[in-house]
Design a protein around this motif. Structure first.
Motif, PDB file in Angstrom:
ATOM      1  N   LYS A 103      -9.598 -15.385 -19.413  1.00 58.18           N
ATOM      2  CA  LYS A 103     -10.624 -16.422 -19.398  1.00 58.18           C
ATOM      3  C   LYS A 103     -11.952 -15.796 -19.776  1.00 58.18           C
ATOM      4  O   LYS A 103     -12.369 -14.798 -19.175  1.00 58.18           O
ATOM      5  N   ASP A 104     -12.589 -16.372 -20.787  1.00 55.14           N
ATOM      6  CA  ASP A 104     -13.909 -15.897 -21.229  1.00 55.14           C
ATOM      7  C   ASP A 104     -13.915 -14.403 -21.530  1.00 55.14           C
ATOM      8  O   ASP A 104     -14.854 -13.674 -21.170  1.00 55.14           O
ATOM      9  N   GLY A 105     -12.829 -13.910 -22.159  1.00 58.27           N
ATOM     10  CA  GLY A 105     -12.770 -12.524 -22.577  1.00 58.27           C
ATOM     11  C   GLY A 105     -12.369 -11.546 -21.498  1.00 58.27           C
ATOM     12  O   GLY A 105     -12.179 -10.362 -21.764  1.00 58.27           O
ATOM     13  N   ALA A 106     -12.224 -12.018 -20.250  1.00 61.12           N
ATOM     14  CA  ALA A 106     -11.812 -11.150 -19.144  1.00 61.12           C
ATOM     15  C   ALA A 106     -10.401 -11.545 -18.720  1.00 61.12           C
ATOM     16  O   ALA A 106      -9.866 -12.572 -19.123  1.00 61.12           O
ATOM     17  N   ALA A 107      -9.801 -10.699 -17.894  1.00 60.47           N
ATOM     18  CA  ALA A 107      -8.445 -10.958 -17.431  1.00 60.47           C
ATOM     19  C   ALA A 107      -8.404 -10.907 -15.910  1.00 60.47           C
ATOM     20  O   ALA A 107      -9.163 -10.161 -15.269  1.00 60.47           O
ATOM     21  N   PHE A 108      -7.523 -11.715 -15.351  1.00 61.39           N
ATOM     22  CA  PHE A 108      -7.333 -11.748 -13.914  1.00 61.39           C
ATOM     23  C   PHE A 108      -5.850 -11.541 -13.626  1.00 61.39           C
ATOM     24  O   PHE A 108      -4.997 -12.221 -14.187  1.00 61.39           O
ATOM     25  N   VAL A 109      -5.538 -10.595 -12.747  1.00 61.65           N
ATOM     26  CA  VAL A 109      -4.161 -10.255 -12.438  1.00 61.65           C
ATOM     27  C   VAL A 109      -3.931 -10.426 -10.946  1.00 61.65           C
ATOM     28  O   VAL A 109      -4.756 -10.015 -10.126  1.00 61.65           O
ATOM     29  N   THR A 110      -2.802 -11.044 -10.582  1.00 63.30           N
ATOM     30  CA  THR A 110      -2.426 -11.179  -9.181  1.00 63.30           C
ATOM     31  C   THR A 110      -1.504 -10.030  -8.809  1.00 63.30           C
ATOM     32  O   THR A 110      -0.466  -9.832  -9.435  1.00 63.30           O
ATOM     33  N   ASN A 111      -1.873  -9.262  -7.786  1.00 65.83           N
ATOM     34  CA  ASN A 111      -1.042  -8.127  -7.390  1.00 65.83           C
ATOM     35  C   ASN A 111       0.036  -8.553  -6.407  1.00 65.83           C
ATOM     36  O   ASN A 111       0.157  -9.738  -6.058  1.00 65.83           O
ATOM     37  N   MET A 117      -7.123  -9.620  -9.017  1.00 65.56           N
ATOM     38  CA  MET A 117      -7.897  -8.475  -9.484  1.00 65.56           C
ATOM     39  C   MET A 117      -8.565  -8.837 -10.812  1.00 65.56           C
ATOM     40  O   MET A 117      -7.922  -9.377 -11.706  1.00 65.56           O
ATOM     41  N   PHE A 118      -9.851  -8.537 -10.925  1.00 66.52           N
ATOM     42  CA  PHE A 118     -10.566  -8.746 -12.174  1.00 66.52           C
ATOM     43  C   PHE A 118     -10.396  -7.513 -13.053  1.00 66.52           C
ATOM     44  O   PHE A 118     -10.562  -6.385 -12.595  1.00 66.52           O
ATOM     45  N   CYS A 119     -10.034  -7.727 -14.306  1.00 64.29           N
ATOM     46  CA  CYS A 119      -9.841  -6.614 -15.244  1.00 64.29           C
ATOM     47  C   CYS A 119     -10.715  -6.849 -16.477  1.00 64.29           C
ATOM     48  O   CYS A 119     -10.482  -7.802 -17.218  1.00 64.29           O
ATOM     49  N   LYS A 120     -11.668  -5.984 -16.686  1.00 64.37           N
ATOM     50  CA  LYS A 120     -12.471  -6.083 -17.896  1.00 64.37           C
ATOM     51  C   LYS A 120     -11.624  -5.718 -19.107  1.00 64.37           C
ATOM     52  O   LYS A 120     -11.759  -6.310 -20.177  1.00 64.37           O
ATOM     53  N   ASN A 121     -10.728  -4.743 -18.909  1.00 61.27           N
ATOM     54  CA  ASN A 121      -9.812  -4.339 -19.971  1.00 61.27           C
ATOM     55  C   ASN A 121      -8.391  -4.305 -19.404  1.00 61.27           C
ATOM     56  O   ASN A 121      -8.095  -3.471 -18.559  1.00 61.27           O
ATOM     57  N   MET A 208      -6.423   1.694 -14.713  1.00 60.79           N
ATOM     58  CA  MET A 208      -5.689   1.989 -13.482  1.00 60.79           C
ATOM     59  C   MET A 208      -4.302   1.353 -13.559  1.00 60.79           C
ATOM     60  O   MET A 208      -4.184   0.159 -13.835  1.00 60.79           O
ATOM     61  N   PRO A 209      -3.216   2.131 -13.341  1.00 60.43           N
ATOM     62  CA  PRO A 209      -1.868   1.563 -13.380  1.00 60.43           C
ATOM     63  C   PRO A 209      -1.707   0.474 -12.324  1.00 60.43           C
ATOM     64  O   PRO A 209      -2.134   0.625 -11.175  1.00 60.43           O
ATOM     65  N   VAL A 210      -1.117  -0.655 -12.730  1.00 58.43           N
ATOM     66  CA  VAL A 210      -0.890  -1.765 -11.797  1.00 58.43           C
ATOM     67  C   VAL A 210       0.532  -2.287 -11.963  1.00 58.43           C
ATOM     68  O   VAL A 210       1.116  -2.222 -13.044  1.00 58.43           O
TER      69      VAL A 210
END
Length: 225
Positions: A103-111, A117-121, A208-210
């Protein structure tokens, strides 16, 4: 005689999906030389439908499309209805949860704890680190038996096996789930395939590995002439 080919498609849960305004891709395939999708009797989830209705279905919503010639269609409908063949479309009843999105160039991951988790990259996991899907397709070509539905007496058609699994931080995979089984031995073939999966390069959130929930789609195509 049934001739089978396999379309090897990769769908990562973080990737963009086809617009629902686009007609389903299987309409570009000639599944049977004996049946025209534009003139055949069409049923979607066993309810009468039209070719126009087919154009409105998103690829991701389809579980399978079965195409029956005039003679084979008599098993399901009367002689008058079967005159131009029969197309049975079955839609998914279930949907996978979304664990990663952009969304809007950023990524969001559910652990695994359910935290976002917000991920810029964000770098998704991939076999040998190949995010182009070439390694995934090579794995399918080497290990998948595309004849599975034909070997199990399927009619001409297209059969989608949508799967989700966890790519652990050590590159191993676990928790394989088949969304729904389109039948004709396809889900069993995919489970067998994934038991032979090589190690993956883990996904990264800001380097960071996820642990990553990966979604893939494997498409079996049976054509008849």
């Amino acid at each position: 005689m049934k001739l089978l080919s396999a379309l090897l498609l990769l769908t990562a849960i973080s990737a963009g999906t086809r617009s629902s305004a686009q007609p389903p891709s299987f309409l570009n395939l000639r599944l049977s030389s004996k049946v025209s999708l534009q003139t055949a009797l069409i049923k979607i989830n066993n309810k009468p439908a039209t070719y126009t209705d087919l154009l409105k279905i998103a690829d991701t919503g389809i579980l399978k499309v079965e195409v029956y010639s005039k003679k084979a269609a008599l098993e399901f409908v009367d002689k008058n209805e079967a005159k131009n063949g029969l197309v049975l479309v079955t839609l998914h009843k279930k949907h996978f949860p979304v664990y990663a999105q952009k969304k809007d160039g950023a990524a969001f991951v559910t652990n695994e704890k359910g935290d976002t988790m917000f991920c810029k990259n964000l770098v998704p996991p991939a076999i040998n680190g190949d995010t182009s899907s070439a390694e995934w397709n090579r794995f399918l070509m080497q290990k998948l038996n595309p004849q599975a539905p034909a070997d199990n007496s399927s009619p001409a058609g297209i059969y989608y096996v949508d799967i989700m699994f966890t790519v652990n931080t050590d590159g191993s995979i676990a928790n394989l789930t088949v969304l729904e089984d389109p039948g004709y031995g396809t889900a069993a073939e995919v489970r067998k395939l994934m038991s032979q999966s090589p190690a993956w390069k883990t996904g990264l959130c800001d380097e960071m590995p996820v642990k990553f929930y990966q979604r893939q789609r494997i498409t079996f195509v049976v054509t008849e002439r």
